[in-house]
Design a protein around this motif. Sequence first.
Motif, PDB file in Angstrom:
ATOM      1  N   ARG A 414      29.373 -18.517  -4.069  1.00  0.00           N
ATOM      2  CA  ARG A 414      28.684 -19.064  -5.569  1.00  0.00           C
ATOM      3  C   ARG A 414      28.567 -20.784  -5.059  1.00  0.00           C
ATOM      4  NH1 ARG A 414      35.269 -19.382  -5.666  1.00  0.00           N
ATOM      5  NH2 ARG A 414      34.848 -17.626  -7.907  1.00  0.00           N
ATOM      6  N   GLN A 415      27.429 -21.332  -6.255  1.00  0.00           N
ATOM      7  CA  GLN A 415      27.258 -22.722  -6.117  1.00  0.00           C
ATOM      8  C   GLN A 415      28.529 -23.862  -6.694  1.00  0.00           C
ATOM      9  OE1 GLN A 415      24.150 -23.085  -5.690  1.00  0.00           O
ATOM     10  NE2 GLN A 415      23.610 -21.555  -4.411  1.00  0.00           N
ATOM     11  N   HIS A 416      28.715 -24.856  -5.914  1.00  0.00           N
ATOM     12  CA  HIS A 416      29.680 -26.097  -5.930  1.00  0.00           C
ATOM     13  C   HIS A 416      28.284 -27.279  -6.483  1.00  0.00           C
ATOM     14  CE1 HIS A 416      33.460 -24.621  -5.556  1.00  0.00           C
ATOM     15  NE2 HIS A 416      32.860 -23.370  -5.241  1.00  0.00           N
ATOM     16  N   PRO A 417      28.888 -27.523  -7.570  1.00  0.00           N
ATOM     17  CA  PRO A 417      28.297 -28.992  -7.671  1.00  0.00           C
ATOM     18  C   PRO A 417      28.208 -29.978  -6.464  1.00  0.00           C
ATOM     19  CG  PRO A 417      30.342 -28.849  -9.477  1.00  0.00           C
ATOM     20  CD  PRO A 417      30.257 -28.000  -8.418  1.00  0.00           C
ATOM     21  N   VAL A 418      27.354 -30.641  -6.267  1.00  0.00           N
ATOM     22  CA  VAL A 418      27.449 -31.968  -5.338  1.00  0.00           C
ATOM     23  C   VAL A 418      27.169 -33.367  -6.089  1.00  0.00           C
ATOM     24  CG1 VAL A 418      26.759 -33.124  -3.237  1.00  0.00           C
ATOM     25  CG2 VAL A 418      26.962 -30.826  -3.448  1.00  0.00           C
ATOM     26  N   ALA A 419      27.321 -34.664  -5.673  1.00  0.00           N
ATOM     27  CA  ALA A 419      27.307 -35.582  -6.432  1.00  0.00           C
ATOM     28  C   ALA A 419      25.587 -36.794  -5.670  1.00  0.00           C
ATOM     29  CB  ALA A 419      28.264 -36.674  -6.280  1.00  0.00           C
ATOM     30  N   SER A 420      24.953 -35.945  -6.460  1.00  0.00           N
ATOM     31  CA  SER A 420      23.529 -36.724  -5.312  1.00  0.00           C
ATOM     32  C   SER A 420      22.589 -35.964  -7.035  1.00  0.00           C
ATOM     33  CB  SER A 420      22.992 -35.737  -4.149  1.00  0.00           C
ATOM     34  OG  SER A 420      21.629 -35.877  -3.822  1.00  0.00           O
ATOM     35  N   HIS A 421      21.574 -37.607  -6.649  1.00  0.00           N
ATOM     36  CA  HIS A 421      20.541 -36.880  -8.249  1.00  0.00           C
ATOM     37  C   HIS A 421      19.592 -36.116  -7.341  1.00  0.00           C
ATOM     38  CE1 HIS A 421      19.569 -41.062  -6.116  1.00  0.00           C
ATOM     39  NE2 HIS A 421      18.155 -40.296  -6.290  1.00  0.00           N
ATOM     40  N   LYS A 425      19.859 -30.995  -4.071  1.00  0.00           N
ATOM     41  CA  LYS A 425      20.709 -31.017  -2.752  1.00  0.00           C
ATOM     42  C   LYS A 425      22.153 -31.548  -4.469  1.00  0.00           C
ATOM     43  CE  LYS A 425      18.783 -34.818   0.531  1.00  0.00           C
ATOM     44  NZ  LYS A 425      19.490 -35.727   1.274  1.00  0.00           N
ATOM     45  N   THR A 426      21.436 -31.009  -5.206  1.00  0.00           N
ATOM     46  CA  THR A 426      22.729 -30.854  -6.750  1.00  0.00           C
ATOM     47  C   THR A 426      23.934 -29.973  -6.452  1.00  0.00           C
ATOM     48  OG1 THR A 426      20.827 -29.643  -7.913  1.00  0.00           O
ATOM     49  CG2 THR A 426      21.160 -32.159  -7.947  1.00  0.00           C
ATOM     50  N   ALA A 427      23.060 -28.569  -5.414  1.00  0.00           N
ATOM     51  CA  ALA A 427      24.365 -28.026  -5.297  1.00  0.00           C
ATOM     52  C   ALA A 427      24.440 -27.446  -4.010  1.00  0.00           C
ATOM     53  CB  ALA A 427      23.644 -26.698  -6.123  1.00  0.00           C
ATOM     54  N   GLN A 428      25.512 -26.778  -3.159  1.00  0.00           N
ATOM     55  CA  GLN A 428      25.886 -26.827  -2.548  1.00  0.00           C
ATOM     56  C   GLN A 428      26.304 -24.843  -2.691  1.00  0.00           C
ATOM     57  OE1 GLN A 428      28.548 -28.441   0.181  1.00  0.00           O
ATOM     58  NE2 GLN A 428      30.318 -28.674  -1.619  1.00  0.00           N
ATOM     59  N   THR A 429      25.907 -24.207  -1.678  1.00  0.00           N
ATOM     60  CA  THR A 429      26.717 -23.099  -1.441  1.00  0.00           C
ATOM     61  C   THR A 429      27.596 -22.415   0.022  1.00  0.00           C
ATOM     62  OG1 THR A 429      24.098 -21.858  -1.511  1.00  0.00           O
ATOM     63  CG2 THR A 429      25.620 -20.253  -0.954  1.00  0.00           C
ATOM     64  N   LEU A 430      28.919 -21.817  -0.961  1.00  0.00           N
ATOM     65  CA  LEU A 430      29.969 -21.688  -0.592  1.00  0.00           C
ATOM     66  C   LEU A 430      30.748 -20.429  -0.737  1.00  0.00           C
ATOM     67  CD1 LEU A 430      32.418 -24.657  -1.921  1.00  0.00           C
ATOM     68  CD2 LEU A 430      31.349 -24.624   0.462  1.00  0.00           C
ATOM     69  N   ALA A 431      31.144 -19.544   0.551  1.00  0.00           N
ATOM     70  CA  ALA A 431      32.397 -18.038   0.255  1.00  0.00           C
ATOM     71  C   ALA A 431      32.450 -18.020  -0.694  1.00  0.00           C
ATOM     72  CB  ALA A 431      32.349 -18.135   1.777  1.00  0.00           C
ATOM     73  N   ALA A 432      33.023 -17.245  -1.385  1.00  0.00           N
ATOM     74  CA  ALA A 432      33.012 -17.645  -3.435  1.00  0.00           C
ATOM     75  C   ALA A 432      34.333 -17.361  -2.823  1.00  0.00           C
ATOM     76  CB  ALA A 432      32.465 -16.501  -3.888  1.00  0.00           C
ATOM     77  N   ALA A 433      34.822 -16.207  -1.840  1.00  0.00           N
ATOM     78  CA  ALA A 433      36.337 -16.314  -1.976  1.00  0.00           C
ATOM     79  C   ALA A 433      37.339 -16.878  -0.705  1.00  0.00           C
ATOM     80  CB  ALA A 433      36.649 -14.654  -0.210  1.00  0.00           C
ATOM     81  N   ALA A 437      36.232 -22.484  -8.141  1.00  0.00           N
ATOM     82  CA  ALA A 437      35.121 -22.410  -9.024  1.00  0.00           C
ATOM     83  C   ALA A 437      35.704 -23.561  -9.464  1.00  0.00           C
ATOM     84  CB  ALA A 437      35.433 -21.833  -9.901  1.00  0.00           C
ATOM     85  N   ALA A 438      34.266 -24.833  -9.620  1.00  0.00           N
ATOM     86  CA  ALA A 438      33.702 -25.805 -10.039  1.00  0.00           C
ATOM     87  C   ALA A 438      35.153 -26.265 -11.552  1.00  0.00           C
ATOM     88  CB  ALA A 438      32.943 -26.564 -10.495  1.00  0.00           C
ATOM     89  N   PRO A 439      35.653 -26.573 -11.978  1.00  0.00           N
ATOM     90  CA  PRO A 439      36.487 -26.961 -13.214  1.00  0.00           C
ATOM     91  C   PRO A 439      35.923 -27.095 -14.052  1.00  0.00           C
ATOM     92  CG  PRO A 439      36.983 -29.007 -12.024  1.00  0.00           C
ATOM     93  CD  PRO A 439      36.612 -27.154 -10.837  1.00  0.00           C
ATOM     94  N   GLU A 440      34.652 -28.603 -13.883  1.00  0.00           N
ATOM     95  CA  GLU A 440      33.766 -28.312 -15.050  1.00  0.00           C
ATOM     96  C   GLU A 440      32.172 -28.912 -13.934  1.00  0.00           C
ATOM     97  OE1 GLU A 440      34.868 -33.066 -14.804  1.00  0.00           O
ATOM     98  OE2 GLU A 440      34.576 -31.878 -16.733  1.00  0.00           O
ATOM     99  N   TRP A 441      30.862 -28.781 -14.302  1.00  0.00           N
ATOM    100  CA  TRP A 441      29.621 -28.969 -13.529  1.00  0.00           C
ATOM    101  C   TRP A 441      29.006 -30.087 -14.125  1.00  0.00           C
ATOM    102  CZ3 TRP A 441      27.498 -25.386 -10.135  1.00  0.00           C
ATOM    103  CH2 TRP A 441      26.277 -25.806  -9.137  1.00  0.00           C
ATOM    104  N   THR A 442      29.093 -31.226 -14.076  1.00  0.00           N
ATOM    105  CA  THR A 442      27.894 -32.538 -14.671  1.00  0.00           C
ATOM    106  C   THR A 442      27.195 -32.859 -14.055  1.00  0.00           C
ATOM    107  OG1 THR A 442      29.326 -33.357 -13.191  1.00  0.00           O
ATOM    108  CG2 THR A 442      30.416 -33.733 -15.168  1.00  0.00           C
TER     109      THR A 442
END
Length: 543
Positions: A414-421, A425-433, A437-442
């Motif tokens: 799954r994709q997770h947000p990263v603090a970068s413009h 680099k705005t997302a990183q890939t992590l193992a879903a298990a 999940a990110a509570p919000e995606w800003t």
Amino acid sequence: MGAAQDLPLAVVEQRGNLQIISSLSAAAEARGLRLGMPLPDALAMYPDLVTRSRHVPAETNQLAVLGRWAGRFSPWVGESGGDGLMLDITGCAHLFGGEVALLEQVEADCARLGITLRAAIADTPGAAWAMSRYAGRDGAALRPEGHGGDAVDIEARATRSRAARKRQWERGGARPPTAPPPEAAQRIQPAGHGYDVLAPLPLAALRIGPDLVEALSRVGLRRIGDLIGQPRAPLARRFGQPLIRRLDQALGHVHEPVSPERHRPAFSVRLTLPDPIGLEADLLAGIDRMLPRLCDMLRSSGKVPRLIRLEAWRSDGSMQWVAAGLARPAAEPDRIRPLLAMKLAEIEAGFGIDMLRLVAAQIEDPSRAAPPGHPGLTGADGGGNGPALRDPFLAREDLMARLGARLGMEAITRQHPVASHIPEKTAQTLAAAWSEAAPEWTGPGKLRPLRLFRPEMVTPLGPQPDFPRAPPARFRWRGRVLQACGAGERERIAPEWWLEDPLWRSGTRDYWLVLTVSAERLWLFYAHGGAVSGGWFCQGRFA
């Protein structure tokens, strides 16, 4: 029992298409057999050799049992190379009457258990490992197989005549017989005399690979004492830092602590069968009897399983096992049973299975198993009177577990947000298990393409009146000429000056969403230039 111990025994493992000896009894080693020897060669040397297939899970379990037993001598007990134990006996030897008495007590206890061992006491774990395996053995006789001598031995006659004269056994010949050192000197290193003990040992005692041992032997370095006197920098450049690190660990220049194994309570249930079974239906019936008992045992202890292992012990003494992992740990039989049922086809019953064992291989606390506040089960009519519907959260986790049983849990991401413009680099890939999940995606507040790729060169065609404040009206990309019919607003993105990124050496970029006549929506940017020259590029494509 004594006659059985005198039989030469070898444990054989399969490596590709060849059977290799992985361990030997003392009687087999006395007949000239050695580790790593192909089984046909060993049988040619000794046809009456008794062989057994290697059983890695059984070896692991046996080593864990021995580790718990060794806790009577020291609280710091860890594994050593997968085939031994390492004990930190600092402050413990006096409780047994000294180091010699402690070593004799260990050997006496192992003799009562029917276990033969090689033990040694030294100042460092590396020295103890080397002494227990190689002390009292000739290092020249342990050089790599098929090696006919060092680099000086194979030089031309004229070059050799100018080389320093070597003793006959240093040129590869037989070493003259010498009186063996006392047994205590081979087992216990005097404090502060690590160099004297390690110097005559072969290079394999440094816990380095056989390829590195062979490379060192070809240049005349066959014992640890040959390395100690060599300059470190040339050795590191030619043979790598791992060699230097192993040497420093053995001599005590680099600290190497003993990591004790953490003994966790074992959660398992066993079902002994009166007659051997072999059908999947019979295995499922056994799972139905064991799984509720295992889940009740875990719940009563306040634990939930992450990985369940089913062991099938066959009538010929061998064992096969399958494992099922859960995306979200839970002690519910209805969620675990389908995952085990998917794995039963991998078990070969052979002549029959006479015992089943279900083990919770990985366990966690319930507080970490489920996120707080998920709704659970609700009725179809919203009031709890209709048929129960599964919570969408649980349904998603069960789907991940089923896919993971087929593809592997690491393949579900799954994709997770990263603090970068920076767009890539705005997302990183992590193992879903193993991630929440990110509570919000800003996000950056701007539309981003569905597909991002490395910037590709775009060649503007024709006159560009508003260059570079607007994208080109006609341009060439990937060998095609495209006509733009519209463009969005400009978005300026500057590189992260505090990070060195080779892809952003072209300086600040101006991005546009460009719609072409062929209905393609591309993400074009103009790089203003920096450490490298700028220009027009395409970095993404919208849906």
